[in-house]
Enzyme design. Structure first.
Site, mmCIF file in Angstrom:
data_model
loop_
_atom_site.group_PDB
_atom_site.id
_atom_site.type_symbol
_atom_site.label_atom_id
_atom_site.label_comp_id
_atom_site.label_asym_id
_atom_site.label_seq_id
_atom_site.Cartn_x
_atom_site.Cartn_y
_atom_site.Cartn_z
ATOM 1 N N HIS A 1 -1.113 -2.642 -7.156
ATOM 2 C CA HIS A 1 -1.910 -2.141 -5.927
ATOM 3 C C HIS A 1 -3.292 -2.469 -6.017
ATOM 4 O O HIS A 1 -4.100 -1.520 -6.690
ATOM 5 C CB HIS A 1 -1.574 -1.110 -5.146
ATOM 6 C CG HIS A 1 -2.174 -0.441 -3.977
ATOM 7 N ND1 HIS A 1 -2.235 0.934 -3.898
ATOM 8 C CD2 HIS A 1 -2.711 -0.975 -3.141
ATOM 9 C CE1 HIS A 1 -2.951 1.007 -2.610
ATOM 10 N NE2 HIS A 1 -3.051 -0.297 -2.107
ATOM 11 N N GLU B 1 -3.796 0.092 -9.056
ATOM 12 C CA GLU B 1 -2.879 1.049 -9.234
ATOM 13 C C GLU B 1 -1.487 0.359 -9.582
ATOM 14 O O GLU B 1 -1.116 -0.317 -8.763
ATOM 15 C CB GLU B 1 -2.526 2.027 -7.847
ATOM 16 C CG GLU B 1 -1.858 3.123 -7.810
ATOM 17 C CD GLU B 1 -1.918 3.963 -6.740
ATOM 18 O OE1 GLU B 1 -1.937 3.178 -5.409
ATOM 19 O OE2 GLU B 1 -1.984 5.166 -6.440
ATOM 20 N N ASN C 1 -3.010 6.018 -1.347
ATOM 21 C CA ASN C 1 -2.881 6.239 -0.156
ATOM 22 C C ASN C 1 -2.113 7.518 0.442
ATOM 23 O O ASN C 1 -2.392 7.984 1.650
ATOM 24 C CB ASN C 1 -2.191 5.102 0.767
ATOM 25 C CG ASN C 1 -2.895 3.914 0.738
ATOM 26 O OD1 ASN C 1 -4.247 3.871 1.241
ATOM 27 N ND2 ASN C 1 -2.386 2.553 0.452
ATOM 28 N N SER D 1 0.834 -1.180 -0.006
ATOM 29 C CA SER D 1 0.139 0.218 0.037
ATOM 30 C C SER D 1 0.847 1.159 -0.110
ATOM 31 O O SER D 1 0.523 2.199 -0.070
ATOM 32 C CB SER D 1 -0.859 -0.041 1.324
ATOM 33 O OG SER D 1 -1.675 -0.997 1.432
HETATM 34 N N1 3HC Z 1 -15.156 -9.293 -0.339
HETATM 35 C C1 3HC Z 1 -15.899 -9.490 -1.500
HETATM 36 N N2 3HC Z 1 -16.928 -8.811 -1.628
HETATM 37 C C2 3HC Z 1 -17.474 -8.058 -0.696
HETATM 38 C C3 3HC Z 1 -16.945 -7.729 0.544
HETATM 39 C C4 3HC Z 1 -15.570 -8.475 0.614
HETATM 40 N N3 3HC Z 1 -15.069 -8.328 1.684
HETATM 41 N N4 3HC Z 1 -17.498 -6.888 1.245
HETATM 42 C C5 3HC Z 1 -18.680 -6.712 0.527
HETATM 43 N N5 3HC Z 1 -18.810 -7.126 -0.677
HETATM 44 C C6 3HC Z 1 -19.778 -7.294 -1.812
HETATM 45 C C7 3HC Z 1 -20.902 -7.762 -1.367
HETATM 46 O O1 3HC Z 1 -20.996 -9.248 -1.305
HETATM 47 C C8 3HC Z 1 -21.714 -7.135 -2.021
HETATM 48 O O2 3HC Z 1 -22.144 -8.055 -3.422
HETATM 49 P P1 3HC Z 1 -23.368 -8.246 -4.303
HETATM 50 O O3 3HC Z 1 -23.757 -7.037 -4.945
HETATM 51 O O4 3HC Z 1 -22.943 -9.142 -5.215
HETATM 52 O O5 3HC Z 1 -24.400 -8.842 -3.178
HETATM 53 C C9 3HC Z 1 -21.398 -5.945 -2.503
HETATM 54 O O6 3HC Z 1 -19.849 -6.067 -2.307
HETATM 55 C C10 3HC Z 1 -21.918 -4.787 -1.673
HETATM 56 O O7 3HC Z 1 -21.902 -5.338 -0.283
HETATM 57 P P2 3HC Z 1 -23.134 -5.020 0.814
HETATM 58 O O8 3HC Z 1 -24.315 -4.732 -0.166
HETATM 59 O O9 3HC Z 1 -22.912 -5.899 1.703
HETATM 60 O O10 3HC Z 1 -22.583 -3.394 1.641
HETATM 61 P P3 3HC Z 1 -22.493 -2.119 0.774
HETATM 62 O O11 3HC Z 1 -23.349 -1.690 -0.297
HETATM 63 O O12 3HC Z 1 -22.283 -1.050 1.876
HETATM 64 O O13 3HC Z 1 -20.814 -2.303 0.150
HETATM 65 C C11 3HC Z 1 -18.671 -2.154 0.174
HETATM 66 C C12 3HC Z 1 -19.924 -2.803 0.839
HETATM 67 C C13 3HC Z 1 -18.374 -2.448 -1.255
HETATM 68 C C14 3HC Z 1 -17.609 -2.439 1.130
HETATM 69 C C15 3HC Z 1 -18.735 -0.441 0.077
HETATM 70 O O14 3HC Z 1 -19.406 -0.142 1.611
HETATM 71 C C16 3HC Z 1 -17.559 0.366 -0.192
HETATM 72 O O15 3HC Z 1 -17.304 0.466 -1.252
HETATM 73 N N6 3HC Z 1 -16.899 0.677 0.762
HETATM 74 C C17 3HC Z 1 -15.735 1.640 0.291
HETATM 75 C C18 3HC Z 1 -14.516 0.615 0.161
HETATM 76 C C19 3HC Z 1 -13.027 1.237 0.092
HETATM 77 O O16 3HC Z 1 -13.023 2.531 0.021
HETATM 78 N N7 3HC Z 1 -12.140 0.378 -0.293
HETATM 79 C C20 3HC Z 1 -10.763 0.942 -0.604
HETATM 80 C C21 3HC Z 1 -10.139 0.820 0.691
HETATM 81 S S1 3HC Z 1 -8.372 1.346 0.564
HETATM 82 C C22 3HC Z 1 -7.751 0.161 -0.100
HETATM 83 O O17 3HC Z 1 -8.046 -1.034 0.086
HETATM 84 C C23 3HC Z 1 -6.011 0.447 -0.313
HETATM 85 C C24 3HC Z 1 -4.958 0.047 0.880
HETATM 86 O O18 3HC Z 1 -3.994 0.043 0.464
HETATM 87 C C25 3HC Z 1 -5.228 0.419 2.073
#
Ligand code: 3HC
Length: 312
Positions: free
Chosen positions: A170, A182, A220, A133
Site C-alpha cells: 500500500h 505499508e 486508513n 487501501s
Molecule cells: N505527484 C507527484 N509529485 C507531486 C504531486 C503529485 N500528484 N503533487 C505534488 N507533488 C510534488 C511537487 O511536484 C513538489 O515537488 P518538488 O519539491 O520537487 O518541486 C512537491 O510535491 C511539493 O509540492 P508543492 O510545492 O506543489 O505543494 P506542497 O508543498 O503543498 O506539497 C503535498 C504537496 C506533497 C501533496 C503536500 O501537501 C502533502 O504532503 N499533503 C498530504 C498528502 C497525504 O497525506 N497523502 C496521503 C494520502 S492517504 C493515501 O494516499 C492512502 C490511500 O489509501 C487513501
C-alpha cells in the site's frame, strides 16, 4: 533479496502511475508493464509522468539520460486487440511478469476479477500484490485461488501456494513524494512473499511498515475516521470549510487540511474505503457521513473531477 526483472502495474490512475515511476526510477526494475483498461488513461498518466521527470531534470536531481532510461523501462500494454475481458492478463503472463501491483479502482468486485485473471495467467511463482487501501488481502487471495479453476480448492497444496503469493503493498499519494509503504500479509501469505514485497517497496525508496489484514489496515483505520469527522463538522455547521482546514494546517501542522486532503485522495475513494471499514467492522464510528455520499452521487469527486469541497 533479488528484485523482479519484470513487474506489471494494473491501473494508470494517480497511484498506478506513481508506482510505475518509482519502480522504474528508484528500483530500476528493467521492465515495468503498465496496463489500464482505458488506453486514454495510460496516455494521460504518462504525460503527467513526463512532466514529473522533466521537473527532476530541471532541478538537477536526475540526468536527462536517467529520465529517458526511466521512461524506456515503462512499457504500456494496449488492450484494444483483446479477444476477451481478461486477455490483458495473458499478455502480462507471456511477457514474463514476476510481480504484479494491482492499483485499480477500490471496488471488491473489480479487484476480485483481476486477481482471478492473474492467478490463471501468470507463472505460478509470481507475487500478486494489491495496492488496495482497505480491502481484505485474504479475500483477494481467495479470488486468486478461485481463478485457478473449479478443481483447485482453497485447502489444496496448489490453492495454498497461490494464496501464499498474494500480499498488500500500500503506497501513499503522491507516490513519488510520500516516504511510506505499508505491507500487509493476508492470513495465508507466505514469509517469502512478504519478504519479496518488502524488498520491492524498499528498493522503490520507501520506509516499510507492516499491518495486519484488518479493514483499512493501520493507515486508513486511523486516517478515514479523521477525514469523516471533518466532513461531519462541515455538515453540522460547526465551522466553515476554510476554518476546518485552517485549524489542522495551522494548529496542528498538517500539510493539508482534512477537506483538502479528502479532495486530493478522491471523494469516491474515501467513500469506498469508509464503506469497507463500516461493513468490515460494523462499528458505528466508521459510518460515512451523508454529505460525503451525496457529493459522490453528484459526481463531485474532488481534485480529479474539478470539484469537491473546493473547485479546481
Ligand atoms: N505527484 C507527484 N509529485 C507531486 C504531486 C503529485 N500528484 N503533487 C505534488 N507533488 C510534488 C511537487 O511536484 C513538489 O515537488 P518538488 O519539491 O520537487 O518541486 C512537491 O510535491 C511539493 O509540492 P508543492 O510545492 O506543489 O505543494 P506542497 O508543498 O503543498 O506539497 C503535498 C504537496 C506533497 C501533496 C503536500 O501537501 C502533502 O504532503 N499533503 C498530504 C498528502 C497525504 O497525506 N497523502 C496521503 C494520502 S492517504 C493515501 O494516499 C492512502 C490511500 O489509501 C487513501
Amino acid at each position: 533479496m533479488a528484485l523482479p526483472r519484470t513487474i506489471s502495474v494494473i491501473g494508470a490512475g494517480q497511484m498506478g502511475i506513481g508506482i510505475a515511476l518509482v519502480a522504474s526510477l528508484r528500483a530500476r526494475i528493467p521492465k515495468v508493464l503498465l496496463y489500464d483498461q482505458n488506453p486514454a488513461q495510460i496516455t494521460k498518466g504518462l504525460e503527467f509522468m513526463d512532466k514529473l521527470l522533466a521537473k527532476d531534470v530541471s532541478k538537477g536531481r536526475i540526468s536527462e539520460e536517467d529520465a529517458k532510461a526511466t521512461r524506456e523501462r515503462i512499457i504500456s500494454i494496449n488492450s484494444s486487440s483483446a479477444k476477451d475481458e481478461y486477455d490483458w492478463a495473458r499478455e502480462l503472463g507471456e511477457r514474463g511478469t514476476e510481480m504484479v501491483i494491482e492499483a485499480a479502482s477500490e471496488r471488491v468486485s473489480i479487484k476480485e476479477g483481476i486477481f482471478r485473471a492473474l492467478a490463471r495467467n501468470l507463472s505460478n511463482d509470481a507475487v500478486l500484490a494489491s495496492n488496495t487501501s482497505s480491502i481484505s488481502i485474504t479475500k483477494l487471495a481467495g479470488a486468486a485461488v478461485d481463478g485457478l479453476g473449479k478443481n483447485v480448492s482453497r485447502a489444496s497444496e496448489e490453492g495454498k501456494s497461490c494464496a501464499g503469493r498474494v500480499v498488500g503493498v500500500h503506497f501513499f499519494n503522491p507516490v513519488p513524494v510520500m516516504k511510506l509503504c505499508e505491507v500487509i500479509p493476508g492470513l495465508q501469505t507466505s514469509e517469502a512473499t512478504l519478504e519479496r514485497a518488502k524488498a520491492f517497496a524498499a528498493a522503490c525508496g520507501k520506509e516499510v511498515t507492516t499491518s495486519k489484514d484488518v479493514p483499512g489496515f493501520v493507515s486508513n483505520a486511523l486516517l478515514m475516521p479523521f477525514l469523516n469527522e471533518a466532513i461531519m463538522c462541515l455538515e453540522s455547521g460547526t465551522a466553515t470549510r476554510d476554518d476546518i482546514d485552517k485549524t489542522l494546517r495551522l494548529g496542528m501542522g498538517h500539510p493539508m487540511g482534512p477537506l483538502q486532503l479528502a479532495d486530493f485522495i478522491g471523494l469516491d475513494t474515501c467513500l469506498a474505503i469508509q464503506e469497507t471499514l463500516y461493513e468490515g467492522t460494523r462499528d458505528s464510528k466508521y459510518r460515512p457521513s451523508i454529505l460525503l455520499g451525496r457529493m459522490v452521487d453528484a459526481g463531485w469527486l474532488g481534485k480529479k473531477s474539478g470539484k469537491g469541497f473546493y473547485d479546481y
